[in-house]
Enzyme design. Structure first.
Site, short mmCIF file in Angstrom:
data_model
loop_
_atom_site.label_atom_id
_atom_site.label_comp_id
_atom_site.label_asym_id
_atom_site.label_seq_id
_atom_site.Cartn_x
_atom_site.Cartn_y
_atom_site.Cartn_z
N ASP A 143 96.47 -6.78 37.99
CA ASP A 143 95.16 -6.61 37.35
C ASP A 143 94.04 -6.94 38.34
O ASP A 143 94.02 -8.00 38.95
CB ASP A 143 95.04 -7.53 36.14
CG ASP A 143 96.14 -7.29 35.12
OD1 ASP A 143 95.90 -6.55 34.16
OD2 ASP A 143 97.25 -7.84 35.29
N ASP A 185 98.73 -7.93 43.94
CA ASP A 185 98.47 -8.41 42.58
C ASP A 185 98.32 -7.17 41.71
O ASP A 185 98.15 -6.05 42.22
CB ASP A 185 97.20 -9.27 42.59
CG ASP A 185 96.84 -9.77 41.21
OD1 ASP A 185 97.74 -10.23 40.48
OD2 ASP A 185 95.64 -9.70 40.86
#
Length: 222
Positions: free
Chosen positions: A14, A12
């Protein structure tokens, strides 16, 4: 989980690779102060940073996505964020060393985020870390976003590896749900934006890490 069984590591964005909370929070907070409202401290926004506009506007104005005024506020937030998204965003400590080690091992790596390409593309072009990424898949790259597995499958296809040979690392439960649905091994990153109410033990991840470099130990484990 043996290193030989893993051909690629997906992350992922952020809250897992980069800390964008300072710029996300500041963009939402500017909307508050522009309206004459008091400023909120960053920590008030931080744990909702992974939820993007929905999370930031929820903190700033207590507004839900189904509110009639939400679309206009969301676009205002997007513009405010675009104007500052590289000011204070930075790579988490240990991430560069982690990626260097992954590349040294001959493993492919990439990014699967729900962030729109409108923001993902300029961010990843500007930050040197991402120059070696084999795939960067945004929330609007495919017709689906996480927790649907298709963005993860798309990243695996772009890297030329089977999904079953990938590990997916993320700091939100939807990351783990998507990874499991894609047939990938899953790692929960607990150093990201996980709020105090989150119970990672309920996510059914294969493992969790409290710092980025801990992933290397997991890749070495038999």
């Amino acid at each position: 989980m043996t290193a030989g069984a893993v051909k690629a590591v997906l992350f992922d964005l952020d809250g897992t690779l980069i800390d964008s909370a300072p710029d996300l929070g500041a963009a939402a907070d500017k909307m508050r102060t522009d309206r004459g409202l008091e400023s909120y401290p960053l920590e008030r926004y931080r744990f909702m940073a992974g939820a993007g506009a929905r999370g930031m506007l929820g903190v700033a104005f207590g507004i839900a996505p189904d509110a009639p005024e939400f679309p206009a506020l969301r676009e205002e937030f997007f513009v405010a964020y675009e104007n500052r998204m590289l000011l204070n965003t930075h790579v988490f400590d240990g991430v560069q060393a982690l990626i260097d080690a992954i590349c040294t091992r001959g493993l492919a790596w990439g990014v699967v985020t729900n962030k729109s390409a409108r923001f993902t593309d300029p961010l990843t072009r500007a930050i040197p870390l991402f120059s070696s990424a084999g795939a960067i898949v945004s929330g609007d790259t495919t017709p689906y976003s996480k927790p649907h597995p298709e963005p993860l499958h798309e990243a695996a296809r772009r890297m030329g590896v089977p999904s079953s040979a990938c590990v997916y690392v993320g700091d939100d439960e939807r990351d783990i749900v998507a990874g499991r649905a894609a047939g990938m091994r899953t790692i929960a990153a607990t150093y990201g934006y996980m709020g105090p109410q989150a119970d990672v033990t309920l996510w059914n991840a294969d493992a969790s890490i409290a710092a980025p470099l801990e992933l290397l130990h997991l890749l070495n484990k038999a």
